[in-house]
Scaffold this motif. Structure first.
Motif, PDB file in Angstrom:
ATOM      1  N   ARG A   1       0.636   7.805  10.157  1.00  0.00           N
ATOM      2  CA  ARG A   1       0.273   7.466   8.775  1.00  0.00           C
ATOM      3  C   ARG A   1      -0.984   6.596   8.741  1.00  0.00           C
ATOM      4  O   ARG A   1      -1.855   6.780   7.884  1.00  0.00           O
TER       5      ARG A   1
ATOM      6  N   ASN B   1      -4.253  12.474   3.171  1.00  0.00           N
ATOM      7  CA  ASN B   1      -3.364  11.530   2.500  1.00  0.00           C
ATOM      8  C   ASN B   1      -1.937  11.786   2.981  1.00  0.00           C
ATOM      9  O   ASN B   1      -1.373  12.848   2.703  1.00  0.00           O
TER      10      ASN B   1
ATOM     11  N   ASP C   1       0.790  10.824   1.948  1.00  0.00           N
ATOM     12  CA  ASP C   1       1.775  10.910   0.873  1.00  0.00           C
ATOM     13  C   ASP C   1       1.546  12.103  -0.048  1.00  0.00           C
ATOM     14  O   ASP C   1       2.198  12.225  -1.088  1.00  0.00           O
ATOM     15  N   LYS C   2       0.616  12.979   0.333  1.00  0.00           N
ATOM     16  CA  LYS C   2       0.329  14.185  -0.443  1.00  0.00           C
ATOM     17  C   LYS C   2       0.679  15.420   0.391  1.00  0.00           C
ATOM     18  O   LYS C   2       0.900  15.329   1.594  1.00  0.00           O
ATOM     19  N   PRO C   3       0.716  16.608  -0.240  1.00  0.00           N
ATOM     20  CA  PRO C   3       1.070  17.827   0.503  1.00  0.00           C
ATOM     21  C   PRO C   3       0.142  18.087   1.692  1.00  0.00           C
ATOM     22  O   PRO C   3      -1.074  17.903   1.604  1.00  0.00           O
TER      23      PRO C   3
ATOM     24  N   ASP D   1      -5.286  19.347   4.393  1.00  0.00           N
ATOM     25  CA  ASP D   1      -4.857  18.921   3.061  1.00  0.00           C
ATOM     26  C   ASP D   1      -4.265  20.127   2.345  1.00  0.00           C
ATOM     27  O   ASP D   1      -4.910  21.167   2.210  1.00  0.00           O
TER      28      ASP D   1
ATOM     29  N   GLN E   1      -2.921  20.206  -0.878  1.00  0.00           N
ATOM     30  CA  GLN E   1      -2.720  20.051  -2.320  1.00  0.00           C
ATOM     31  C   GLN E   1      -3.102  21.308  -3.090  1.00  0.00           C
ATOM     32  O   GLN E   1      -2.547  21.576  -4.157  1.00  0.00           O
ATOM     33  N   ASP E   2      -4.076  22.099  -2.565  1.00  0.00           N
ATOM     34  CA  ASP E   2      -4.467  23.323  -3.247  1.00  0.00           C
ATOM     35  C   ASP E   2      -3.872  24.565  -2.585  1.00  0.00           C
ATOM     36  O   ASP E   2      -4.301  25.686  -2.857  1.00  0.00           O
TER      37      ASP E   2
ATOM     38  N   GLU F   1       5.667  18.188   1.757  1.00  0.00           N
ATOM     39  CA  GLU F   1       5.375  17.357   0.594  1.00  0.00           C
ATOM     40  C   GLU F   1       4.647  16.085   0.998  1.00  0.00           C
ATOM     41  O   GLU F   1       3.843  15.557   0.237  1.00  0.00           O
ATOM     42  N   ASN F   2       4.926  15.613   2.208  1.00  0.00           N
ATOM     43  CA  ASN F   2       4.284  14.397   2.703  1.00  0.00           C
ATOM     44  C   ASN F   2       4.477  14.340   4.213  1.00  0.00           C
ATOM     45  O   ASN F   2       5.030  15.271   4.819  1.00  0.00           O
TER      46      ASN F   2
END
Length: 495
Positions: A275, A284, A286-288, A331, A333-334, A364-365
């Motif tokens: 982390r 991140n 804490d993001k997908p 990442d 998120q998209d 998810e994280n």
């Protein structure tokens, strides 16, 4: 001139404190940061190891940590002190003293990156000094090579060469990526000819830039092979281009190792340490997060191609090699849409020339990232077993099929034959359909009437067939465990 431990501890800017001196004249081959309890697989000997002791949170012993490093013949250990801690743990000091491993305390005010940067700068200065003495290069070329940013330094060399030889200059890496240019760029056909080392060219000349016996880049000038001045100037510039690339590669290798350890930390359940690292790579925790595992035939080249893919696509991510698999965490998120994730995986697989690609569920994280990594690795292995050239997602394959596909083929064949061979032999000799009957019965969940209807049989006839199957296989179809065995044997037939 090589950099030693003595040079390190005497560097006033680093403020290091020697706790276990050992051999201070030992040469430092590299600086490596790790929080793995056993980082030996990442080491080749002669490294200075920097650690903040995060591995101790999992109750690992200091003696075991130091012993693993001692076995790899490291140069020494720098222990980073954290806020609120002004001393290196006594167990670490004792282990280093007993194993004769040099130990230094790195104060809170000295970040690890400062130690790495100091070493890389020393390495660059040492190489520059050696080149000055060996090749007596002129001051202008040296000044161009000393520019800190690699792209600026290479463009400076290219401009200097163009002014000296009077012709366009083109520099590319071993993947064909343009690194610098002064003047016109070769047309596409000429580029392909240069990269293919075509000896028939008479309007461009090229010189490979080699390191460790491998071509790392290509220097090309738009002139004929008879231009001796251009050849001489290219020969003079080549070592400095190599120096610039080596310096840039040293930084990238440091970043690569640190990035790769993020994956190892996650797989090793050291989530807290991972982390802390992730934000350095614009991830991140804490993001997908999405995972793509690629089975690759050329490990190092595929790693470089993956990093290039990240740059070209603008994606944030880390890459690590494990066996014949290239693991990439990006990442996500998209990428929550399965179609977008699939397209991204195919794009990466194509870029690194993967023979098979596997996907994990988008995590998810960071807490769920380990599961996604394992899923992607298993899916990639399944893809390779099925012939490769495909993207396999963890959720597109039944769990039993995945488990079967990951087993040794000989073991699977022996298991299948032990159960099905007797009834297959019976079908061949008597022209019966016991295997088909068994499949229909199991698919229906053991429903007699439904199975009889699908087979166009009377229920009593179906019972006779099932009894014969039980006799031949020595299994009972009213037993759940026996049904599972027979079902797996039937599924293994298609692998």
């Amino acid at each position: 001139m090589s950099t030693t431990l003595r040079d390190l501890v005497e560097a006033s800017s680093l403020h290091l404190q020697t706790l276990v001196p050992g051999d201070l004249d030992r040469v430092i081959r590299w600086v490596h940061v790790t929080e793995l309890y056993d980082a030996s697989s990442y080491l080749t000997g002669g490294e200075l190891i920097l650690t903040a002791g995060v591995w101790q949170q999992r109750r690992h012993s200091a003696a075991g940590f130091v012993q693993a490093l001692r076995d790899r013949d490291i140069a020494g250990i720098g222990y980073g002190l954290l806020e609120g801690h002004d001393q290196v743990p006594a167990a670490v000091v004792r282990a280093c003293r007993e194993l004769s491993v040099p130990l230094f305390a790195v104060p809170v005010r000295t970040p690890f990156v400062a130690v790495s940067q100091w070493f890389v700068e020393r390495l660059a200065l040492d190489r520059e000094a050696g080149l000055r003495q060996a090749l007596a290069l002129n001051a202008e070329l040296l000044a161009a090579a000393e520019v800190p940013a690699a792209v600026d330094a290479l463009n400076g060399v290219a401009r200097l060469l163009r002014r000296t030889v009077g012709h366009a200059v083109w520099i590319v890496d071993d993947l064909g990526r343009e690194l610098a240019r002064a003047g016109r760029r070769p047309d596409p056909a000429t580029q392909r000819a240069l990269l293919g080392a075509d000896p028939g060219l008479d309007y461009w000349i090229a010189q490979p830039i080699k390191a460790r016996g491998r071509t790392r880049a290509l220097l090309a000038v738009a002139t004929s092979a008879a231009d001796l001045n251009a050849r001489s100037q290219m020969a003079a510039a080549s070592p400095f281009i190599g120096l610039i690339l080596a310096r840039e590669r040293a930084v990238r290798e440091t970043e690569r190792r640190l990035a790769g350890e993020v994956v190892s930390l996650v797989l090793g359940r050291q989530t807290d340490a991972a982390r802390v690292r992730m934000p350095y790579y614009r991830l991140n925790p804490d993001k997908p997060l999405a995972v793509v595992a690629c089975v690759v035939p050329q490990r190092e080249r595929s790693l470089a191609l993956a990093e290039r893919w990240l740059d070209q696509t603008g994606r944030s991510g880390v890459v690590e090699l494990r066996g014949d698999q290239l693991l990439t965490v990006v990442d996500g998120q998209d990428l929550l849409d399965p179609a977008a994730l699939d397209a991204t995986a195919r794009s990466l697989g194509s870029a690194v020339a993967a023979t098979a690609v596997g996907l994990g569920a988008v995590a998810e994280n960071i807490i769920l990232l380990r599961r996604s990594l394992i899923q992607a690795r298993q899916a990639a292995a399944l893809g390779a077993r099925r012939g490769g050239g495909i993207v396999v997602s963890h959720d597109r394959t039944g769990d039993h099929a995945l488990l079967l596909a990951l087993q040794d083929p000989d073991v699977i064949d022996a298991f299948r034959d032990s159960l099905l061979a007797p009834i297959e032999d019976h079908d061949r000799r008597n022209r019966t359909e016991l295997v088909h009957t068994l499949r229909v019965f199991l698919v229906s969940g053991g429903r007699w009437q439904e199975s009889a209807g699908q087979l166009h049989l009377h229920v009593n006839s179906l019972r006779n067939r099932i009894e014969r199957i039980e006799q031949l296989t020595n299994r009972k179809l009213d037993s759940t465990s026996d049904r599972v065995d027979l079902w797996l044997a039937l599924q293994a037939t298609g692998l």
